[in-house]
Design an enzyme around this catalytic site. Structure first.
Site, PDB file in Angstrom:
ATOM      1  CD  GLU A   1      32.710   8.473 -17.818  1.00 40.57           C
ATOM      2  OE1 GLU A   1      32.309   9.397 -17.003  1.00 40.57           O
ATOM      3  OE2 GLU A   1      33.822   8.184 -18.317  1.00 40.57           O
TER       4      GLU A   1
ATOM      5  CG  ASP B   1      36.226   2.574 -10.718  1.00 41.22           C
ATOM      6  OD1 ASP B   1      37.228   2.445  -9.911  1.00 41.22           O
ATOM      7  OD2 ASP B   1      35.653   3.384 -10.879  1.00 41.22           O
TER       8      ASP B   1
HETATM    9  C1  F6R Z   1      37.968   5.869  -8.907  1.00 46.22           C
HETATM   10  C2  F6R Z   1      36.668   6.322  -9.447  1.00 46.22           C
HETATM   11  C3  F6R Z   1      36.549   7.707 -10.194  1.00 46.22           C
HETATM   12  C4  F6R Z   1      37.252   8.694  -9.443  1.00 46.22           C
HETATM   13  C5  F6R Z   1      37.223  10.027 -10.176  1.00 46.22           C
HETATM   14  C6  F6R Z   1      37.710  11.160  -9.685  1.00 46.22           C
HETATM   15  O1  F6R Z   1      37.932   4.693  -8.547  1.00 46.22           O
HETATM   16  O2  F6R Z   1      35.816   5.504  -9.568  1.00 46.22           O
HETATM   17  O3  F6R Z   1      35.213   7.803 -10.327  1.00 46.22           O
HETATM   18  O4  F6R Z   1      36.896   8.782  -8.239  1.00 46.22           O
HETATM   19  O5  F6R Z   1      37.417   9.787 -11.766  1.00 46.22           O
HETATM   20  O6  F6R Z   1      39.262  10.881  -9.888  1.00 46.22           O
HETATM   21  P1  F6R Z   1      40.498  11.702  -9.087  1.00 46.22           P
HETATM   22  O7  F6R Z   1      40.327  11.426  -7.549  1.00 46.22           O
HETATM   23  O8  F6R Z   1      41.706  11.319  -9.524  1.00 46.22           O
HETATM   24  O9  F6R Z   1      40.150  13.280  -9.389  1.00 46.22           O
END
Ligand code: F6R
Length: 242
Positions: free
Chosen positions: A142, A67
């Site tokens: 989401e 993303d």
């Molecule tokens: C990032 C992504 C998101 C993160 C998720 C967790 O490329 O696709 O889905 O993996 O928001 O983020 P962290 O690791 O910062 O808790």
């Protein structure tokens, strides 16, 4: 779905990095799907360490990131382009033309279609790394995202914006929209590794593993895939029903 419970963040990162390093060695022209965020930071350090120790060669590897934010430039210090360059791409011998991130500028619908087509043209993703949101999002799919959703523009939820605001000066600066690989695009990967750590992810992990498979819990769709491994620390695993 396989579940590996790691002792802590370091152990989780090592277990995931070992799998990627092994797969890169086994298949030099492998196609990797990569994630950003706080969770994989140590994982990337370990991939770089293996490269520096000459255990891996990235010259034929192709990568696709999940993303990118809409509304900030590629060169913004908090863009996912910058994250990947700083954490991995500038430190290994990957060929520039083999690096792919979703294009968040211009016609996003068209960019999404082009991205999915390019993944297919490269033979599909061999191994996909995922993190998970506190609301069980995978990539930026989401709650409410469909199982067969393609790469597309999405609006980030309040909880995701709040979680992401830890990196920005103010919550007002956090992008509200993004381009993300869809759940449908992710489920086409041959193998999926999801990493999670900490108590904040425990509810999402519990719902990934048990309860209904539903758009309310995007990560629950992973249960429909035949080769998914969750590598999670003890805190993230603490609400799993025995
Ligand atoms: C990032 C992504 C998101 C993160 C998720 C967790 O490329 O696709 O889905 O993996 O928001 O983020 P962290 O690791 O910062 O808790």
């Amino acid at each position: 779905m396989r579940i590996i419970i790691a002792k802590d963040y370091e152990d989780m990162s090592q277990k995931a990095a070992n799998i990627f390093n092994r797969e890169i060695t086994k298949k030099p022209n492998i196609v990797l799907g990569l994630a950003t965020g706080g969770t994989p930071e140590r994982f990337y350090e370990l991939l770089v360490q293996a490269y520096k120790n000459r255990l891996t060669d990235w010259s034929k590897v192709t990568t696709f990131n999940l993303d990118e934010y809409i509304g900030i430039t590629k060169t913004h210090k908090l863009s996912y382009h910058t994250y990947m360059k700083e954490k991995l791409f500038s430190k290994i011998n990957i060929a520039k033309e083999n690096i792919n991130l979703p294009n968040a500028q211009g016609d996003i619908t068209k960019n999404g279609q082009t991205y999915d087509q390019l993944i297919a043209k490269k033979g599909g993703i061999d191994i996909q790394l995922l993190g998970i949101g506190e609301n069980a999002h995978i990539a930026f799919n989401e709650p409410g995202s469909e199982q067969d959703a393609p790469t597309r523009e999405v609006t980030l939820t309040k909880s995701t914006i709040e979680a992401n605001s830890r990196y920005f000066d103010s919550i007002k600066d956090v992008p509200k929209t993004a381009i993300t690989m869809g759940i449908g695009s992710i489920l086409k990967a041959k193998k999926i590794i999801l990493i999670a750590e900490g108590i904040k992810k425990a509810e999402a992990i519990k719902n990934t593993i048990s309860g209904p498979i539903s758009e309310k819990i995007p990560s629950s769709f992973l249960r429909t895939h035949k080769d998914v491994t969750l590598i999670i620390d003890e805190k993230a695993a603490s609400l799993i029903e025995k």
